[in-house]
Design an enzyme around this catalytic site. Structure first.
Site, PDB file in Angstrom:
ATOM      1  N   TRP A   1       0.851  -1.058  -0.039  1.00  0.00           N
ATOM      2  CA  TRP A   1       0.099   0.014   0.069  1.00  0.00           C
ATOM      3  C   TRP A   1       0.862   1.287   0.073  1.00  0.00           C
ATOM      4  CZ3 TRP A   1      -4.598  -1.317   4.084  1.00  0.00           C
ATOM      5  CH2 TRP A   1      -5.148  -2.187   3.472  1.00  0.00           C
ATOM      6  N   LYS A   2       2.247   1.165   0.095  1.00  0.00           N
ATOM      7  CA  LYS A   2       2.929   2.332   0.269  1.00  0.00           C
ATOM      8  C   LYS A   2       2.622   3.174   1.181  1.00  0.00           C
ATOM      9  CE  LYS A   2       4.478   1.119  -4.419  1.00  0.00           C
ATOM     10  NZ  LYS A   2       5.285   1.459  -5.544  1.00  0.00           N
ATOM     11  N   GLY A  59       4.745   1.869 -11.070  1.00  0.00           N
ATOM     12  CA  GLY A  59       3.979   3.166 -11.128  1.00  0.00           C
ATOM     13  C   GLY A  59       4.006   3.784 -12.373  1.00  0.00           C
ATOM     14  N   GLY A 103       1.241  -2.639  -6.304  1.00  0.00           N
ATOM     15  CA  GLY A 103       1.221  -1.277  -5.584  1.00  0.00           C
ATOM     16  C   GLY A 103      -0.257  -0.532  -5.760  1.00  0.00           C
ATOM     17  N   GLY A 104      -0.116   0.226  -6.764  1.00  0.00           N
ATOM     18  CA  GLY A 104      -1.313   0.951  -7.171  1.00  0.00           C
ATOM     19  C   GLY A 104      -2.642   0.154  -7.228  1.00  0.00           C
TER      20      GLY A 104
HETATM   21  P1  13P Z   1       2.845  -0.422  -9.005  1.00  0.00           P
HETATM   22  O1  13P Z   1       1.847  -1.704  -9.119  1.00  0.00           O
HETATM   23  O2  13P Z   1       1.942   0.976  -8.529  1.00  0.00           O
HETATM   24  O3  13P Z   1       3.277  -0.119 -10.328  1.00  0.00           O
HETATM   25  O4  13P Z   1       3.822  -0.568  -8.085  1.00  0.00           O
HETATM   26  C1  13P Z   1       4.566  -1.873  -7.962  1.00  0.00           C
HETATM   27  C2  13P Z   1       5.539  -1.763  -6.614  1.00  0.00           C
HETATM   28  O5  13P Z   1       6.309  -1.015  -6.322  1.00  0.00           O
HETATM   29  C3  13P Z   1       5.208  -2.992  -5.525  1.00  0.00           C
HETATM   30  O6  13P Z   1       6.038  -3.024  -4.671  1.00  0.00           O
END
Ligand code: 13P
Length: 251
Positions: free
Chosen positions: A10-11, A173, A234-235
């Site tokens: 989820w960052k 991202g 991520g997203g």
């Molecule tokens: P995204 O899926 O947003 O490209 O991010 C990938 C990521 O860094 C997962 O750790």
């Protein structure tokens, strides 16, 4: 046979309230999921709430980073026992955003990897090349060095518990996913490096995730590659329906 593992990173997103809403949606879709290991990695502030919310389900919990020491004068850091206390069983280490913005080196990632395993947590160790490195034909050399140095000194039983995440920096991202062939090529390389570091039985059992713009629409093809054992998302992990659809692509 390796069990696929899909983790949501989820960052720096989701307050506790938002995290609980997201978890409710994910639970509705995935609480009983047994075919794929499902791991949620919220920000530290939401870990306790998410831990309570997923208790009794098949969904597991991970952190996005940690320090290698158990306690001490490290202002702002979180230790392995602190995470274990909240039933965190996984921890993402050496994410490219940590390498890039917080200057984490392979040596630091290696210390953290040993600390995670010593605390009975499974490290998800991230590796991956930048666009410049790919264009300079350095992908294999960069990834091989990261794998060797980040996992240096692990015993066989520890390597088996470790998860490697291949995340090409240029795909994170950006919406620019690696093609299944590009990803498979690097995953196969990582597995061959693991074989050299240990043996075939170990390298055959280590799970290697792909990460970088994974979406419901491309997950199945990526996860269908012989050396891709799920993803680090991520997203698309910030929305319950899209995360669930990605997990189901791994079944
Ligand atoms: P995204 O899926 O947003 O490209 O991010 C990938 C990521 O860094 C997962 O750790």
């Amino acid at each position: 046979m390796r069990k696929p593992i899909v983790a949501g990173n989820w960052k720096m997103n989701k307050t506790v309230e938002e995290a609980l809403l997201l978890v409710e949606g994910i639970k509705r879709e995935l609480a009983e999921c047994r075919e794929v290991d499902v791991v949620l990695c919220p920000p530290f502030t939401a870990i306790k709430a998410v831990s309570d919310a997923i208790s009794g389900t098949h969904i597991d919990l991970g952190a996005q980073n940690m320090h290698w020491e158990s306690s001490g004068a490290f202002t702002g850091e979180i230790s392995p026992p602190m995470l274990r206390e909240l039933f965190c069983h996984y921890v993402i280490l050496g994410h490219s955003e940590r390498r890039q913005h917080f200057h984490e080196t392979d040596e630091v990632v290696n210390r953290k990897t040993h600390a995670a395993l010593a605390a009975n947590m499974r490290p998800i160790v991230c590796v991956g090349e930048t666009l410049d490195q790919r264009e300079a034909d350095q992908t294999h050399a960069v990834v091989e060095t990261q794998v060797r140095q980040s996992l240096a000194g692990l015993e066989t039983r520890q390597l088996i518990e470790t998860i490697v995440a291949y995340e090409p920096v240029w795909a994170i991202g950006t919406g620019r996913t690696a093609t299944p062939e590009q990803a498979q090529e690097v995953h196969a390389l990582i597995r061959s490096v693991l074989r050299e570091m240990s043996d075939e039985a170990v390298s055959d059992s280590v799970r290697i995730q792909y990460g970088g713009s994974v979406k419901a629409s491309n997950a199945r093809e990526l996860f269908g590659q012989p050396d891709i054992d799920g993803g680090l998302i991520g997203g698309a992990s910030l929305d319950a329906a899209s995360f669930a659809a990605i997990v189901k692509s791994g079944m």
